[in-house]
Write a protein that holds these residues in place. Sequence first.
Motif, PDB file in Angstrom:
ATOM      1  N   MET A   1       0.812  -1.198   0.000  1.00 15.06           N
ATOM      2  CA  MET A   1       0.000   0.000   0.000  1.00 15.06           C
ATOM      3  C   MET A   1       0.853   1.259   0.000  1.00 15.06           C
ATOM      4  O   MET A   1       0.322   2.333  -0.130  1.00 15.06           O
ATOM      5  CB  MET A   1      -0.907   0.001   1.217  1.00 15.06           C
ATOM      6  CG  MET A   1      -1.932  -1.115   1.261  1.00 15.06           C
ATOM      7  SD  MET A   1      -2.984  -1.237  -0.151  1.00 15.06           S
ATOM      8  CE  MET A   1      -3.895   0.251  -0.058  1.00 15.06           C
ATOM      9  N   GLY A   2       2.147   1.087   0.236  1.00 18.16           N
ATOM     10  CA  GLY A   2       3.010   2.250   0.337  1.00 18.16           C
ATOM     11  C   GLY A   2       3.115   3.054  -0.935  1.00 18.16           C
ATOM     12  O   GLY A   2       3.658   4.142  -0.940  1.00 18.16           O
ATOM     13  N   LEU A   3       2.595   2.528  -2.016  1.00 22.12           N
ATOM     14  CA  LEU A   3       2.611   3.303  -3.244  1.00 22.12           C
ATOM     15  C   LEU A   3       1.553   4.399  -3.209  1.00 22.12           C
ATOM     16  O   LEU A   3       1.668   5.407  -3.888  1.00 22.12           O
ATOM     17  CB  LEU A   3       2.391   2.375  -4.442  1.00 22.12           C
ATOM     18  CG  LEU A   3       3.438   1.278  -4.615  1.00 22.12           C
ATOM     19  CD1 LEU A   3       3.054   0.339  -5.740  1.00 22.12           C
ATOM     20  CD2 LEU A   3       4.809   1.853  -4.860  1.00 22.12           C
ATOM     21  N   MET A   4       0.513   4.226  -2.373  1.00 20.90           N
ATOM     22  CA  MET A   4      -0.537   5.230  -2.277  1.00 20.90           C
ATOM     23  C   MET A   4      -0.733   5.707  -0.832  1.00 20.90           C
ATOM     24  O   MET A   4      -0.939   6.883  -0.584  1.00 20.90           O
ATOM     25  CB  MET A   4      -1.843   4.664  -2.825  1.00 20.90           C
ATOM     26  CG  MET A   4      -2.836   5.715  -3.196  1.00 20.90           C
ATOM     27  SD  MET A   4      -4.007   5.175  -4.434  1.00 20.90           S
ATOM     28  CE  MET A   4      -5.171   4.266  -3.483  1.00 20.90           C
ATOM     29  N   TYR A   5      -0.666   4.805   0.126  1.00 21.70           N
ATOM     30  CA  TYR A   5      -0.810   5.129   1.542  1.00 21.70           C
ATOM     31  C   TYR A   5       0.556   4.961   2.193  1.00 21.70           C
ATOM     32  O   TYR A   5       1.070   3.864   2.305  1.00 21.70           O
ATOM     33  CB  TYR A   5      -1.829   4.198   2.206  1.00 21.70           C
ATOM     34  CG  TYR A   5      -3.202   4.306   1.603  1.00 21.70           C
ATOM     35  CD1 TYR A   5      -4.081   5.293   2.022  1.00 21.70           C
ATOM     36  CD2 TYR A   5      -3.619   3.435   0.616  1.00 21.70           C
ATOM     37  CE1 TYR A   5      -5.348   5.395   1.473  1.00 21.70           C
ATOM     38  CE2 TYR A   5      -4.881   3.526   0.058  1.00 21.70           C
ATOM     39  CZ  TYR A   5      -5.741   4.511   0.491  1.00 21.70           C
ATOM     40  OH  TYR A   5      -6.985   4.618  -0.058  1.00 21.70           O
TER      41      TYR A   5
ATOM     42  N   GLY B   1      -3.275   9.604   5.178  1.00 24.47           N
ATOM     43  CA  GLY B   1      -4.368   9.579   4.220  1.00 24.47           C
ATOM     44  C   GLY B   1      -3.899  10.041   2.851  1.00 24.47           C
ATOM     45  O   GLY B   1      -2.727  10.353   2.637  1.00 24.47           O
ATOM     46  N   LEU B   2      -4.815  10.069   1.931  1.00 24.81           N
ATOM     47  CA  LEU B   2      -4.478  10.520   0.586  1.00 24.81           C
ATOM     48  C   LEU B   2      -4.226  12.025   0.579  1.00 24.81           C
ATOM     49  O   LEU B   2      -4.793  12.765   1.388  1.00 24.81           O
ATOM     50  CB  LEU B   2      -5.630  10.184  -0.370  1.00 24.81           C
ATOM     51  CG  LEU B   2      -5.859   8.689  -0.599  1.00 24.81           C
ATOM     52  CD1 LEU B   2      -7.098   8.480  -1.461  1.00 24.81           C
ATOM     53  CD2 LEU B   2      -4.658   8.048  -1.248  1.00 24.81           C
TER      54      LEU B   2
ATOM     55  N   TYR C   1      -9.581   4.795   4.590  1.00 26.75           N
ATOM     56  CA  TYR C   1      -8.845   3.549   4.771  1.00 26.75           C
ATOM     57  C   TYR C   1      -7.573   3.851   5.547  1.00 26.75           C
ATOM     58  O   TYR C   1      -6.920   4.872   5.328  1.00 26.75           O
ATOM     59  CB  TYR C   1      -8.488   2.921   3.416  1.00 26.75           C
ATOM     60  CG  TYR C   1      -7.518   1.779   3.537  1.00 26.75           C
ATOM     61  CD1 TYR C   1      -7.944   0.522   3.918  1.00 26.75           C
ATOM     62  CD2 TYR C   1      -6.162   1.975   3.303  1.00 26.75           C
ATOM     63  CE1 TYR C   1      -7.045  -0.529   4.053  1.00 26.75           C
ATOM     64  CE2 TYR C   1      -5.256   0.932   3.431  1.00 26.75           C
ATOM     65  CZ  TYR C   1      -5.706  -0.314   3.811  1.00 26.75           C
ATOM     66  OH  TYR C   1      -4.819  -1.338   3.951  1.00 26.75           O
ATOM     67  N   GLU C   2      -7.229   2.975   6.461  1.00 18.95           N
ATOM     68  CA  GLU C   2      -5.990   3.128   7.221  1.00 18.95           C
ATOM     69  C   GLU C   2      -5.379   1.745   7.457  1.00 18.95           C
ATOM     70  O   GLU C   2      -6.081   0.796   7.786  1.00 18.95           O
ATOM     71  CB  GLU C   2      -6.261   3.791   8.561  1.00 18.95           C
ATOM     72  CG  GLU C   2      -5.034   3.993   9.406  1.00 18.95           C
ATOM     73  CD  GLU C   2      -5.339   4.616  10.751  1.00 18.95           C
ATOM     74  OE1 GLU C   2      -4.910   5.760  10.962  1.00 18.95           O
ATOM     75  OE2 GLU C   2      -6.012   3.969  11.572  1.00 18.95           O
TER      76      GLU C   2
ATOM     77  N   HIS D   1       6.888   0.219  -1.485  1.00 23.56           N
ATOM     78  CA  HIS D   1       7.125   1.648  -1.673  1.00 23.56           C
ATOM     79  C   HIS D   1       8.000   1.830  -2.907  1.00 23.56           C
ATOM     80  O   HIS D   1       8.787   0.958  -3.261  1.00 23.56           O
ATOM     81  CB  HIS D   1       7.832   2.209  -0.438  1.00 23.56           C
ATOM     82  CG  HIS D   1       7.613   3.665  -0.225  1.00 23.56           C
ATOM     83  ND1 HIS D   1       8.102   4.628  -1.071  1.00 23.56           N
ATOM     84  CD2 HIS D   1       6.960   4.336   0.746  1.00 23.56           C
ATOM     85  CE1 HIS D   1       7.767   5.819  -0.627  1.00 23.56           C
ATOM     86  NE2 HIS D   1       7.065   5.665   0.484  1.00 23.56           N
ATOM     87  N   SER D   2       7.882   2.978  -3.531  1.00 23.05           N
ATOM     88  CA  SER D   2       8.724   3.271  -4.685  1.00 23.05           C
ATOM     89  C   SER D   2      10.110   3.768  -4.256  1.00 23.05           C
ATOM     90  O   SER D   2      11.039   3.733  -5.038  1.00 23.05           O
ATOM     91  CB  SER D   2       8.052   4.293  -5.593  1.00 23.05           C
ATOM     92  OG  SER D   2       7.754   5.454  -4.859  1.00 23.05           O
TER      93      SER D   2
END
Length: 194
Positions: A1-5, A36-37, A98-99, A178-179
């Motif tokens: 999820m680290g790509l968005m969160y 969050g986003l 979402y968290e 993550h990136s």
Amino acid sequence: MGLMYVFPVSLEENERIELIQVATEKKEYIILKTYGLPMIFWGYLASSFIVLASMWVASRSVIDKLLSYGDTGLAALAYLVYFSLIITPIILLGFFFYEKQIHKHKNKLIIVHKLFFLKIFSKKINLDSNESLEIIHFMDSPNMAKIYNKSELKLFENRGYFELKAISNSKSITIDRHSRKADLIKIKSLLESY
């Protein structure tokens, strides 16, 4: 999820990190919570709601007309559109509430997923040791820009991303991705210190 969160990477980001003292021990345990986003996404959400509201207003009379025919096929189509226009905003809003949390204490790691502040899923992992975390580079396949290796295509190369994995019973379990490798290294060292 680290790509968005994204998870916090240092103890200075104390609004997304909790340190809790264990009553029977002198050691604390740590809880990392995703951010969050970004605010720009709230603008996208507002524009999506405007489009969906316009679709609702435009299709309301058509839905009523389809339901008045009494045909089951047309009624099914009308209800499909009706429920899609109701469920879509709820799903879109779910992305904003979402968290993901990572709880770490000694060799125990718990990953918790929350939606609208309610726990929907959690996974308990018993690590082989306190340092049983690893970072690997993941790339499913290179794209054509990488194959042709031209300078003008350099920006379009598939560089993949990095995954933070926990090792439990000699099995590798993905915790986050993550990136940026540097951020995952900081998260890994943060988790290993508790």
